[in-house]
Write a protein that holds these residues in place. Structure first.
Motif, short mmCIF file in Angstrom:
data_model
loop_
_atom_site.label_atom_id
_atom_site.label_comp_id
_atom_site.label_asym_id
_atom_site.label_seq_id
_atom_site.Cartn_x
_atom_site.Cartn_y
_atom_site.Cartn_z
N THR A 1 32.81 32.06 26.92
CA THR A 1 33.01 33.36 26.40
C THR A 1 34.11 33.91 27.35
N LEU A 2 34.00 33.83 28.60
CA LEU A 2 34.99 34.23 29.80
C LEU A 2 36.42 33.40 29.31
N HIS A 3 36.28 32.28 29.20
CA HIS A 3 37.58 31.45 28.93
C HIS A 3 38.27 31.82 27.62
N ARG A 4 37.56 32.13 26.65
CA ARG A 4 38.12 32.99 25.45
C ARG A 4 38.79 34.21 25.76
N ALA B 1 36.01 53.73 49.12
CA ALA B 1 34.50 54.06 48.75
C ALA B 1 34.06 53.54 47.39
N HIS B 2 35.09 53.37 46.48
CA HIS B 2 34.63 52.95 45.02
C HIS B 2 35.71 51.81 44.53
N LEU B 3 35.51 50.85 43.93
CA LEU B 3 36.28 50.06 43.32
C LEU B 3 35.83 49.84 42.09
N PRO B 4 36.75 50.03 41.05
CA PRO B 4 36.00 49.46 39.59
C PRO B 4 35.71 48.32 39.25
N ALA B 5 36.12 47.27 39.95
CA ALA B 5 35.76 45.86 39.94
C ALA B 5 36.23 45.10 40.84
N GLU B 6 35.84 43.83 40.98
CA GLU B 6 36.44 43.10 42.20
C GLU B 6 37.60 42.39 41.86
N VAL B 7 37.74 42.04 40.53
CA VAL B 7 39.00 41.46 40.01
C VAL B 7 39.75 42.62 39.32
N LEU B 8 40.88 42.92 39.95
CA LEU B 8 41.76 43.78 39.47
C LEU B 8 43.15 43.20 38.82
N ILE C 1 36.28 46.67 31.92
CA ILE C 1 35.62 45.72 30.65
C ILE C 1 34.42 44.67 31.12
N GLU C 2 33.42 44.51 30.38
CA GLU C 2 32.61 43.56 30.65
C GLU C 2 32.40 42.38 29.59
N PRO C 3 33.29 41.52 29.67
CA PRO C 3 33.23 40.44 28.55
C PRO C 3 31.99 39.91 28.07
N VAL C 4 31.29 39.62 29.32
CA VAL C 4 29.90 39.23 29.41
C VAL C 4 29.13 40.35 30.25
N PRO C 5 28.05 40.66 29.82
CA PRO C 5 27.16 41.57 30.74
C PRO C 5 27.01 41.50 32.00
N GLY C 6 27.38 42.16 33.02
CA GLY C 6 27.28 42.25 34.53
C GLY C 6 28.56 41.70 35.18
N VAL C 7 29.57 41.04 34.19
CA VAL C 7 30.61 40.52 34.82
C VAL C 7 31.84 41.43 34.24
N ARG C 8 32.30 42.13 35.50
CA ARG C 8 33.26 43.43 35.03
C ARG C 8 34.62 42.83 35.67
N PHE C 9 35.61 43.38 34.99
CA PHE C 9 37.09 43.11 35.28
C PHE C 9 37.67 44.66 35.13
N ALA C 10 38.72 45.01 35.99
CA ALA C 10 39.37 46.04 35.74
C ALA C 10 40.99 45.87 35.39
N PHE C 11 41.44 46.52 34.59
CA PHE C 11 42.90 46.26 34.24
C PHE C 11 43.55 47.63 34.69
N TRP C 12 44.69 47.74 35.11
CA TRP C 12 45.34 48.83 35.91
C TRP C 12 46.62 48.67 35.75
N GLN C 13 47.34 50.10 35.74
CA GLN C 13 48.66 50.18 35.78
C GLN C 13 49.36 51.40 36.83
N TRP C 14 50.31 51.15 37.35
CA TRP C 14 50.75 52.28 38.18
C TRP C 14 51.17 53.79 37.38
N GLN C 15 50.76 54.90 37.70
CA GLN C 15 51.08 56.03 37.14
C GLN C 15 52.58 56.12 36.99
N ASP C 16 53.27 55.75 37.94
CA ASP C 16 54.83 55.87 38.12
C ASP C 16 55.33 54.73 37.58
#
Ligand code: DLZ
Length: 299
Positions: A19-22, A59-66, A111-126
């Motif tokens: 699933t993660l690979h896809r 204090a808070h990170l949305p996920a470990e992989v950004l 997003i959690e493509p698989v429950p419990g495995v979370r990734f964050a996508f991000w973009q600079w505001q500027d």
């Protein structure tokens, strides 16, 4: 010398792995060379730029992989559509967040493509923050086809240059079957064979290898000028990048040093430069085809 860093994730089950690979392929990460043994398997997924970052006092990170992106709205839409197609409607709750501001002047979603495995996508505001300023080629030869022209004259040197060039291609992810080697009598003939190869348009890059030794070569200047002019002209007129690995040395000892004994291997360097230039051409062409600015890297 550090070459790269790999962030690994051990999937909890084969199904999670698939699933993660896809998922990662669907959101645009480039598949690297996958491997498999009797008991395990791996699927590298490549991004143009990557880093591993140590943090303190956050204090808070949305996920470990950004994963930094441009056009985060489009990425969010694609991620949402992927989830909706891949996950049963009753399991969708909480699997993807809205795009929201972060604590570091950016927007992000998780997003959690698989429950419990979370990734964050991000973009600079500027939008100008980290604006890439330079087009720069990668050193990945995966999928590239090369023609190598090597002169037999001074073979003790040119064979070392050839080994260096092959080493450069193979260690950069190139394949043996994508390499054509053409041997010619001497440096004088290198440009003509290089041009013949380039004109077939079967090769992404051409690597030229030879060795002229001044003390032992009558009309050294005349031969050298013609060889370099011919290779340069072939490159300009065919549009195919040509790496220049024709040594011009005062003595045999100097030539040996430049063929791997002391001062690096000019065949390796010519191959790596060719790989980079093939990618530079691709990036420029991609930008032109899209009618937009080419993909750029921070200068
Ligand atoms: C003739 C010649 C001489 C004297 N020296 C070299 C040299 O140092 N390196 C090299 O690659 N080739 C040399 N050659 C051969 C010419 O390049 C060419 O192959 C012959 O003149 C036949 O056209």
């Amino acid at each position: 010398m550090i070459k790269g860093i790999t962030f690994v994730h051990a999937a909890s089950t084969p199904a999670v792995y698939d699933t993660l690979h896809r998922y990662f392929s669907a959101v645009g990460l480039e598949p690297g060379r996958a491997w498999q043994t009797d008991v395990s398997r791996g699927a590298p997924l490549l991004a143009p730029v990557g880093s591993f970052e140590l943090l303190d006092g956050i204090a808070h990170l949305p996920a470990e992989v950004l994963i930094e992106v441009t056009a985060i709205d489009d990425v969010h839409l694609a991620a949402k559509q992927w989830l909706e197609q891949s996950v049963a409607a009753q399991d969708l709750a909480g699997r993807i967040s809205n795009i929201a501001p972060t604590t570091w002047k950016s927007f992000a979603f998780t997003i959690e493509p698989v429950p419990g495995v979370r990734f964050a996508f991000w973009q600079w505001q500027d939008p100008l923050r980290g604006k890439p300023l330079a087009i720069e080629g990668d050193l990945s030869a995966a999928g590239m086809r090369f023609g190598i022209v090597v002169a037999r004259w001074n073979a003790v040197i040119t064979e070392r240059l050839l080994q260096g060039a092959l080493d450069g291609i193979l260690r950069s992810g190139g394949n043996r079957q994508d390499i054509e080697i053409v041997r010619v009598p001497g440096a004088w003939e290198v440009a003509s064979a290089a041009r013949a190869l380039a004109e077939t348009k079967r090769y992404d890059g051409i690597i030229t290898l030879g060795c002229l030794i001044r003390g032992e070569t009558a009309h050294y200047e005349a031969i050298y000028n013609e060889v370099s002019r011919g290779i340069g002209q072939s490159q300009q007129e065919t549009g195919v990048p040509h790496g220049f690995g024709v040594l011009t040395c005062e003595t045999l000892e100097q030539a040996l040093n430049r063929a791997g004994i002391k001062a690096g291997n000019k065949g390796f360097e010519a191959a790596v430069a060719t790989i980079e230039m093939v990618d530079v051409h691709r990036r420029i062409d991609a930008g032109a085809a899209a009618g937009s600015e080419p993909d750029r890297r921070p200068a």
